[in-house]
Every structure is written in structure tokens, then in C-alpha cells.
Design an enzyme around this catalytic site. Structure first.
Site, PDB file in Angstrom:
ATOM      1  N   SER A 204     -18.094   0.989  46.176  1.00 30.86           N
ATOM      2  CA  SER A 204     -18.198   0.183  44.958  1.00 30.86           C
ATOM      3  C   SER A 204     -16.954   0.365  44.097  1.00 30.86           C
ATOM      4  O   SER A 204     -16.084   1.173  44.404  1.00 30.86           O
ATOM      5  CB  SER A 204     -19.441   0.593  44.155  1.00 30.86           C
ATOM      6  OG  SER A 204     -19.227   1.847  43.522  1.00 30.86           O
ATOM      7  N   SER A 206     -16.832   1.586  41.045  1.00 27.07           N
ATOM      8  CA  SER A 206     -17.081   2.497  39.923  1.00 27.07           C
ATOM      9  C   SER A 206     -15.945   3.477  39.685  1.00 27.07           C
ATOM     10  O   SER A 206     -15.840   4.059  38.613  1.00 27.07           O
ATOM     11  CB  SER A 206     -18.384   3.273  40.158  1.00 27.07           C
ATOM     12  OG  SER A 206     -18.237   4.193  41.224  1.00 27.07           O
ATOM     13  N   LYS A 262     -17.787  10.496  42.187  1.00 25.89           N
ATOM     14  CA  LYS A 262     -17.500  10.406  40.753  1.00 25.89           C
ATOM     15  C   LYS A 262     -16.528  11.530  40.379  1.00 25.89           C
ATOM     16  O   LYS A 262     -16.218  12.409  41.177  1.00 25.89           O
ATOM     17  CB  LYS A 262     -18.782  10.555  39.914  1.00 25.89           C
ATOM     18  CG  LYS A 262     -19.908   9.581  40.255  1.00 25.89           C
ATOM     19  CD  LYS A 262     -19.594   8.149  39.888  1.00 25.89           C
ATOM     20  CE  LYS A 262     -20.758   7.219  40.270  1.00 25.89           C
ATOM     21  NZ  LYS A 262     -20.391   5.797  40.102  1.00 25.89           N
ATOM     22  N   SER A 357     -20.179   1.972  35.938  1.00 20.66           N
ATOM     23  CA  SER A 357     -20.440   3.139  36.768  1.00 20.66           C
ATOM     24  C   SER A 357     -21.824   3.711  36.478  1.00 20.66           C
ATOM     25  O   SER A 357     -22.140   4.040  35.331  1.00 20.66           O
ATOM     26  CB  SER A 357     -19.371   4.221  36.502  1.00 20.66           C
ATOM     27  OG  SER A 357     -19.689   5.419  37.177  1.00 20.66           O
TER      28      SER A 357
END
Length: 414
Positions: A204, A206, A262, A357
Site C-alpha cells: 500500500s 502508507s 511502519k 496510514s
């Protein structure tokens, strides 16, 4: 039986063949071995893989070295691609060489099988049988060195028939040895993937602009401690705990069927708060500088086409770790977020694409409320992009905008 023959029989077929070679034959045999290795389709991949290991170590220990090391790795990758294509063309244009490679491979496999049997049943092969096998193996090698495909096939079949005649009972057992060796290779690959290094694909946007959709990264599995298979338990720390600014891959503790990637913003004991987009850690604002008002990035969702976005690009200094972040407008979506206090044994994570996110601020995608990542759920630290199949690049016109992004090859994850 002479003492020399007895000694050769005790040491094995390869040693016996080596003792029978003249210096000229030995030199020719070594040259042929290197030629076969360098004309294998695996050769470019092995060379690139061997170069990647010191490259990763270098950029992890000396981050500024990436400025000159990454272009070198990209040039090497291009050279290895040309090398690989050249080998394919060479094999297509010269079918005789392709046949010789196949026959030489069969011959080596057969000689290797005889060697394994000798090691498994030492002393049980008679000196006469061993001498006949060694002499026939030398005939096979002579045909291989001569590059005579029909003769090599004939001599290899003769060695195969002789091995069946003299080692018939043991040859049936050697099949199990082959499969056990294959199983050992799989086990080694499994251990490397579980405990040392693992690939991960960015699914993705994010983590834009640091990581783009389609980037393939290698993650360091041991830096924080080895996670026991099928558990979320790390018995001991190896190098260091997760630190501010680390980009980590983790098994989502609230949506356990998914892995997320992340950036670590808060470590145990920290109080994290965002005020108009600026990260504050324990009340200290982390410096953030506007780099560009209109940074074009490309995003996509599942089953949709690529689409451009035009956020603002910032450079954020997170406790000394400088990296890029995005924010859609002049002000953040929320004026204040937090404060969030990180419990022991956990980290607080956010994506670099700050308002796109599903991170710790939003329950890691499970709904409202904060969610922290336990140490035991962390798979490892992202190190380097080893391949990128994202927007643009080679052949993107044939795959709805998705192509090979050579400009992102071997880019360190910062």
C-alpha cells in the site's frame, strides 16, 4: 593390489581420478570446471547475490556509503542482466554447447553418486571394482575435455552400467541420500528465512514517499532478537531493541492475518503527541522542514488504476533519524492527536504518508483507539529495496502502468 591403489580406494573416486591425471589434464579439468560455472544461468544471480551481502552490511554500518555504493550495485545488476541474456543467446545459437553442458552435468551427477556410495560404505567396495570405476570415470572425463558429445554420452552410459553392476544394491539406497540432501537444503533455506533475512512486498501507499507500492525489501530478522517460529515470543535480544526511526515489518497484533510495515515513532516509556502534524516525543517537538509544496506521488488501491497525489513533502528529524514524510495540505487533518504513552515491551508506529496510514493512531486498521505493537510481533527491520515493480519503469506500458523501477534498485530504507 598395490599400496597406491589401496590408498586411492580408501580416499575415494575423486581422489583416485586426481592421482591419475597428468598436469595438463588437471589444468584442462580446472579450466573446464570454471567455464561450466561461469556459463551457468545461475552465475549472474550468484555473483549479484554475493555482492549484495557486503553491500547490505556496508549501508547498515556506514549509511553515507550508499551514495556511491548504490550506483555501483545498479551498474552491476545491469551487467549481470546483460550477462544472463548473453548466456541465453549463446545457448540458443550453439545447441552443441547446450547438449555438452547437459551431458557433463549427467556425468558429474553420476560420479558424485559413486563418491557418496563410497563414503557411505567405506571398505566394502573391492579394490578391483574401484579400479574399474576409476578408469571408466577417467574415460568419461577425457570425452568431456575433448568436447565430443557422442563419445561423452557413450562413456557416461558405460560408467552408469558399470556402477549398476558393481554397486547395484547400494545405488538403490543412494536415492534416499539424494532426497535427504534436498531436504537439508530446504531446511537451510527455511532457517535463513525465519532467522536471518526475509523478503517483503510493499502492498500500500502508507509509507510513501520512503517506500512505494511494489517495492520489494529485505528485512533483517535477527537485529532485535530471533522470534520463535509459530509464536510471537522473542527469548532474548541480539543486537539492540527497536529505535526511533526504524522501519519495521510486524505481524499486526489486532489483525493477525496481516503483516504491516511502519516507522517506529515511540519506544517504551515515550509519550507521543502530534500537534498540527508535528511529532512531539516526551514534550519535545521533532524538527520538520518543508521541502516541496507539491510532491507528485502515485498511489493505487486494490483493483484500481494508478492515480497521482500532490501532497506536501517534509523532511522530519525523528530523534536524529532524518527521513521524508507527506502531508496532504497546509494543515494536518487533526490539530492534536494523542498523547499516547507507550507501554513496556511495545512500540508506537506510524506511516510516512501521515494521513493515509492505518497505524497505531487508528488501531492498526481495526477501528478507533490506539494500538501498540508488542516486541514479539516484530518480524524485523527493513534494510534495502532489492527489486521494485511499481508505477512507471520498464515495460509499464504493457502492464497498466506497472513496470520495473531500476532507479529504486538497492535503495537503502531510511
Amino acid at each position: 593390489m598395490s599400496t597406491t591403489t589401496a590408498t586411492q580406494a580408501a580416499t575415494g573416486l575423486e581422489a583416485s581420478m586426481a592421482a591419475r591425471r597428468t598436469p595438463e589434464q588437471l589444468k584442462a579439468s580446472r579450466a573446464l570446471m570454471w567455464r561450466d560455472l561461469l556459463t551457468s544461468l545461475w552465475a549472474p544471480l550468484v555473483i549479484l547475490g554475493l555482492a549484495l551481502v557486503p553491500y547490505i552490511i556496508l549501508i547498515e554500518l556506514v549509511p553515507p556509503a550508499a551514495a556511491w555504493a548504490q550506483p555501483l550495485m545498479q551498474y552491476l545488476a545491469l551487467a549481470m542482466l546483460i550477462y544472463f541474456v548473453g548466456l541465453l543467446v549463446w545457448r540458443t545459437a550453439l545447441p552443441k554447447q547446450r547438449m555438452l553442458r547437459h551431458l557433463r552435468h549427467e556425468a558429474r551427477e553420476l560420479i558424485g553418486e559413486i563418491e557418496r556410495i563410497h563414503k557411505r560404505v567405506p571398505g566394502k567396495i573391492s579394490a578391483e571394482a574401484f579400479t574399474r570405476l576409476a578408469e571408466q570415470a577417467m574415460q568419461v572425463e577425457a570425452a568431456s575435455l575433448a568436447g565430443d558429445a557422442p563419445l561423452l554420452e557413450k562413456e557416461t552410459r558405460a560408467l552408469d552400467a558399470l556402477a549398476t553392476q558393481l554397486l547395484g544394491a547400494w545405488r538403490k539406497q543412494d536415492l534416499w541420500d539424494f532426497f535427504s540432501g534436498f531436504a537439508k537444503a530446504l531446511a537451510i533455506a527455511f532457517i535463513i528465512r525465519i532467522f536471518i533475512i526475509e523478503p517483503y512486498r510493499i502492498p500500500s501507499g502508507s509509507m510513501l514517499p520512503t517506500l512505494e507500492i511494489g517495492d520489494q525489501v529485505f528485512i533483517n530478522k535477527f537485529i532485535y532478537g530471533v522470534r520463535l517460529p509459530l509464536t510471537n515470543y522473542v527469548p532474548f535480544q541480539i543486537v539492540r531493541p527497536p529505535a526511533h526511526g526504524d522501519v519495521i515489518v510486524f505481524n499486526n497484533p489486532v489483525r493477525t492475518e496481516m503483516d504491516f510495515i511502519k516507522r517506529v515513532v515511540g519506544v517504551p516509556g515515550d509519550t507521543v503527541e502530534l500537534i498540527n502534524g508535528v511529532v512531539h516525543i516526551n514534550g519535545v517537538p521533532q524538527p520538520r522542514t518543508l521541502v516541496k509544496e507539491d510532491q507528485v506521488v502515485y498511489n493505487k488501491h486494490e483493483n484500481t488504476a494508478w492515480f497521482p497525489e500532490h501532497p506536501r513533502l517534509f523532511q522530519e528529524n525523528l530523534d536524529g533519524h532524518v527521513h521524508a514524510v507527506l502531508q496532504p495540505g497546509p494543515t494536518a487533518r487533526e490539530e492534536r492527536e494523542g498523547p499516547y504513552t507507550v507501554p513496556p515491551g511495545h512500540v508506537f508506529v506510524m506511516g510516512d504518508n501521515r494521513e493515509n496510514s492505518l497505524d497505531s493512531r487508528y488501531g492498526l486498521g481495526a477501528g478507533p483507539g490506539v494500538a501498540f505493537v508488542p516486541y514479539g510481533h516484530i518480524k524485523g527491520k527493513a534494510m534495502v529495496i532489492w527489486m521494485s515493480l511499481g508505477y512507471g519503469g520498464w515495460f509499464s506500458q504493457f502492464f497498466e502502468g506497472t513496470g520495473l523501477r531500476t532507479d529504486r534498485l538497492f535503495e537503502p530504507v531510511r
